[in-house]
Structures are given as C-alpha cells and as structure tokens.
Design a protein around this motif. Structure first.
Motif, PDB file in Angstrom:
ATOM      1  N   GLU A 162       0.405  -1.228   0.313  1.00 16.18           N
ATOM      2  CA  GLU A 162      -0.169  -0.043  -0.073  1.00 16.18           C
ATOM      3  C   GLU A 162       1.101   1.404   0.246  1.00 16.18           C
ATOM      4  O   GLU A 162       2.012   1.155   0.510  1.00 16.18           O
ATOM      5  CB  GLU A 162      -0.859  -0.097   1.178  1.00 16.18           C
ATOM      6  N   LEU A 163       0.009   2.754  -0.818  1.00 18.80           N
ATOM      7  CA  LEU A 163       1.449   3.512  -0.406  1.00 18.80           C
ATOM      8  C   LEU A 163       1.240   4.282   1.050  1.00 18.80           C
ATOM      9  O   LEU A 163       0.527   4.558   1.117  1.00 18.80           O
ATOM     10  CB  LEU A 163       0.304   4.769  -1.327  1.00 18.80           C
ATOM     11  N   GLY A 164       2.895   3.989   0.590  1.00 22.38           N
ATOM     12  CA  GLY A 164       3.695   4.627   2.137  1.00 22.38           C
ATOM     13  C   GLY A 164       4.042   5.586   2.436  1.00 22.38           C
ATOM     14  O   GLY A 164       3.860   6.880   1.702  1.00 22.38           O
ATOM     15  N   GLU A 165       4.728   6.021   3.436  1.00 21.16           N
ATOM     16  CA  GLU A 165       5.513   7.598   3.423  1.00 21.16           C
ATOM     17  C   GLU A 165       6.362   8.118   2.351  1.00 21.16           C
ATOM     18  O   GLU A 165       6.578   6.678   1.237  1.00 21.16           O
ATOM     19  CB  GLU A 165       6.243   7.347   4.446  1.00 21.16           C
ATOM     20  N   GLU A 166       6.104   8.778   1.762  1.00 16.41           N
ATOM     21  CA  GLU A 166       6.951   9.558   1.154  1.00 16.41           C
ATOM     22  C   GLU A 166       8.635   8.751   0.525  1.00 16.41           C
ATOM     23  O   GLU A 166       9.429   8.292   1.621  1.00 16.41           O
ATOM     24  CB  GLU A 166       7.561  10.728   0.945  1.00 16.41           C
ATOM     25  N   LEU A 167       9.510   7.969  -0.551  1.00 16.47           N
ATOM     26  CA  LEU A 167      10.296   8.277  -0.259  1.00 16.47           C
ATOM     27  C   LEU A 167      11.240   9.429  -0.010  1.00 16.47           C
ATOM     28  O   LEU A 167      11.539  10.199  -0.071  1.00 16.47           O
ATOM     29  CB  LEU A 167      11.143   7.516  -2.094  1.00 16.47           C
ATOM     30  N   VAL A 168      12.708   8.234   0.808  1.00 15.73           N
ATOM     31  CA  VAL A 168      13.063   9.603   1.561  1.00 15.73           C
ATOM     32  C   VAL A 168      14.693   9.247   1.443  1.00 15.73           C
ATOM     33  O   VAL A 168      14.719   7.902   1.303  1.00 15.73           O
ATOM     34  CB  VAL A 168      13.412   9.796   2.657  1.00 15.73           C
ATOM     35  N   TYR A 169      16.053  10.048   0.981  1.00 14.61           N
ATOM     36  CA  TYR A 169      17.074   9.366   0.528  1.00 14.61           C
ATOM     37  C   TYR A 169      17.982  10.453   1.261  1.00 14.61           C
ATOM     38  O   TYR A 169      17.930  11.603   1.403  1.00 14.61           O
ATOM     39  CB  TYR A 169      18.186   9.885  -0.203  1.00 14.61           C
ATOM     40  N   GLU A 170      18.678   9.075   2.540  1.00 12.98           N
ATOM     41  CA  GLU A 170      19.636  10.180   3.006  1.00 12.98           C
ATOM     42  C   GLU A 170      20.986   9.746   3.172  1.00 12.98           C
ATOM     43  O   GLU A 170      21.991   9.222   2.840  1.00 12.98           O
ATOM     44  CB  GLU A 170      19.299   9.122   4.701  1.00 12.98           C
ATOM     45  N   ILE A 171      21.329  11.318   2.911  1.00 10.11           N
ATOM     46  CA  ILE A 171      23.336  11.364   1.676  1.00 10.11           C
ATOM     47  C   ILE A 171      24.199  10.893   3.161  1.00 10.11           C
ATOM     48  O   ILE A 171      23.922  11.191   4.037  1.00 10.11           O
ATOM     49  CB  ILE A 171      23.147  12.831   1.275  1.00 10.11           C
ATOM     50  N   PRO A 172      24.903   9.950   2.565  1.00  8.35           N
ATOM     51  CA  PRO A 172      25.694   9.917   4.097  1.00  8.35           C
ATOM     52  C   PRO A 172      26.834  11.134   4.091  1.00  8.35           C
ATOM     53  O   PRO A 172      26.924  11.788   3.208  1.00  8.35           O
ATOM     54  CB  PRO A 172      26.921   8.496   2.957  1.00  8.35           C
ATOM     55  N   GLN A 173      27.438  11.128   5.175  1.00  8.69           N
ATOM     56  CA  GLN A 173      27.741  11.963   5.748  1.00  8.69           C
ATOM     57  C   GLN A 173      29.371  11.767   5.184  1.00  8.69           C
ATOM     58  O   GLN A 173      29.835  10.679   4.443  1.00  8.69           O
ATOM     59  CB  GLN A 173      28.089  11.338   6.984  1.00  8.69           C
ATOM     60  N   GLY A 174      29.797  13.255   4.519  1.00  7.50           N
ATOM     61  CA  GLY A 174      30.720  13.026   3.980  1.00  7.50           C
ATOM     62  C   GLY A 174      30.857  12.893   2.775  1.00  7.50           C
ATOM     63  O   GLY A 174      31.879  13.488   1.702  1.00  7.50           O
TER      64      GLY A 174
END
Length: 325
Positions: A162-174
C-alpha cells in the motif's frame, strides 16, 4: 541483466534494484530509488541525483536535463514499468522457457538501413500468465540479418505494498554534492567551438607518447570512443571503408577514456582502428567534458576547437573526407 559485448566475446552482468512510489505530481507519475553495487540513481519530488560511493560524490542534475536523463536511465529503460508503456507490443503466443509457460510479446523498435547496414532491433517481453508480471525481457540487435548484441534482463523479488510514506534518501555523511555540467576540473562542460583545446600527452597502443600540441599547423580530429558502444563501431566501419580517406590536413586520433589497455588490445584484434589509439584518457575525457560516445572534436591548426559533433551523424562523418574539407 546480462549485457553482451560481441566484440570481446564477453558478457557484463549487472544487478539492479529499483523502488518506486506513485507520485502524480511528477512527469513520470512516480518517484524512484535505484541502487546497484557502488552507486545509486534517484528521482524524488522532481529532483534527480546520482550517488557514487567510490568517490563519495552526489551529483544533482539541472531541471532542464532531467527529462532526458530519465529517458536514458538504465534503471528505467529496462524496468517493466517503462517497458509496458513502450511499444506497440504485439502478442506472439505462448512459449516455454526452462519448463515454464510465458505469454510472449514483440515490439520492433527499429528496422532501417544506416550507411548501407541493415539494422533490426527487436524487443521480446515474457509475461508470467499466473500473476501477469514480467519475468524476462530480451533486447535483440541484428546487423545485416546477423546477431550483433543481445541484452537479457531477468526480474525477481517483486513486492507490492500500500502507498506508504514518501521516498527519502539520506545522503551519507562526508559526501560532496555537485551540479552536473558545472564547469570545474571535475565536471567540465563539453568544449565549444572557439575554445582552446586542452593539451595532453597520452600513450598510444605501442607505448609511444602523443602530444596534441605537436600537431600545430594541422587539424586534429579527436574521436572519443569506447568499446561497448555500437555507434562508435559504426563510425569506425565508415573510416575503414576503402573509399574513405581523411583530408590531407586532418590527423585523426582515437581517444578512449573508459576502457583498459588490456581490453583495448583485445578489441583491436577484432576491430580495425585505422589511426592511432590513445589509452588511459579518463582525465582528458573529463577535461573535454565528454559524457556520451562517440564525441568528435576537430581542432584547428592553432589549437582551438573548430567543430564538435556529439553522437554518430553520417553527414558529419562524411565532411572530413578527402576532397570535402
């Protein structure tokens, strides 16, 4: 994905994963996260960016380039969601592969003649009738009726939620963020007519050194090419024709920023390259802003860019012939 390289009798293998979420606010109608070993390619809320874990770089693409980049994205061009929108697909009937029954569909993408070569590009899509999902896709290229290159894609691990939360991408530190096409030493724009060509010194196939500035007083044609590029090979076929001779004041050079010397040696044993081959040219490719192949630069007698041709265009190829220039 099994990607044939017929010139080397090799097959490259890729494993890709893509996560999609409906988003009617974007031109695609969905957002996606694409992932493969060492890299990623994401489109979220109208923002397109790629990730190189090797270099710790995130590259963002300007809005004007997003549509074109999405059209050519490996994650989308070979995914069922894009393939099913292509076509027209024609039902060929049921067939069996490895003991399983599939509904087979055909889309003829290209059937034409290019520089006296008959080119036929057929797409075969195999649907599992029990769940109506694509299990297998085969992209088959023929030259003059003979097999040239097949690309086979197998699909697995479908999951639907089912349609969940919006897609998010966490940019790695550094990680460092850059803008694609930004004119800096790492991401130069393609050189334009009138620009001063970057001088270079590269080894040729025999270990000799070739310096661009040594050709002052003559025109130099730089053919930036790579092995796994069909149009690059078609250009070489034209240059190899008995009636094709470069104008007397043009010195042609083949420049490969991508492939290793070992691969080039193997390639040259099967494909004739009728002018010097310059290798280990990754930095030169960056300096000239080359991102697509083939790309040609005609350098004038004073070391300035006289002409730029991106991609194979037969009319452009012909204008460098003897008696034309």
């Amino acid at each position: 994905m099994f990607w044939e390289n017929p010139e080397l009798d090799e097959v490259d293998t890729f494993s890709l994963e893509i996560l999609l979420r409906k988003n009617p606010e974007t031109e695609l109608g969905f957002d996606y996260l694409g992932k493969r070993e060492g890299s990623g390619y994401n489109f979220i809320e109208g923002v397109l960016f790629s990730i190189s874990h090797k270099d710790s770089i995130v590259t963002y693409y300007p809005e004007k380039n997003i549509s074109r980049m999405n059209q050519s994205s490996m994650y989308l061009t070979n995914s069922p969601i894009r393939l099913l929108k292509n076509g027209p697909w024609n039902y060929l009937g049921d067939t069996a592969i490895d003991g399983k029954t599939y509904s087979e569909f055909l889309w003829i993408e290209m059937d034409t003649t290019i520089m006296e070569k008959k080119v036929l590009l057929k797409n075969h899509l195999f649907i599992n009738p029990s769940n109506e999902l694509a299990d297998f896709y085969s992209r088959r290229l023929y030259h003059d009726g003979k097999k040239n290159q097949f690309i086979d894609v197998y699909y697995s691990s479908y999951e639907f939620d089912e349609l969940g939360e919006e897609l998010v991408y966490e940019i790695p530190q550094g990680y460092v963020s850059k803008v694609w096409g930004q004119k800096d030493p790492e991401a130069a724009q393609v050189l334009s007519k009138g620009d001063l060509a970057h001088d270079f010194q590269l080894a040729d196939e025999n270990g000799g050194l070739v310096r661009l500035s040594d050709f002052r007083g003559k025109k130099v044609l730089l053919d930036f090419s790579m092995i796994n590029c069909g149009w690059c090979k078609i250009a070489l076929e034209q240059f190899n024709k008995p009636d094709y001779q470069f104008a007397e004041n043009i010195v042609p050079l083949y420049v490969n920023p991508v492939d290793s010397k070992e691969k080039m040696d193997k390639y040259r044993s099967k494909v004739a390259i009728p002018f010097p081959v310059l290798i280990n040219a990754e930095e030169i490719g960056k300096a000239y802003g080359v991102s697509g192949y083939p790309t040609f630069f005609l350098i004038d007698e004073n070391g300035k860019v006289e002409d730029v041709v991106v991609g194979f265009i037969d009319e452009e190829i012909l204008k460098w012939k003897k008696g034309v220039v």
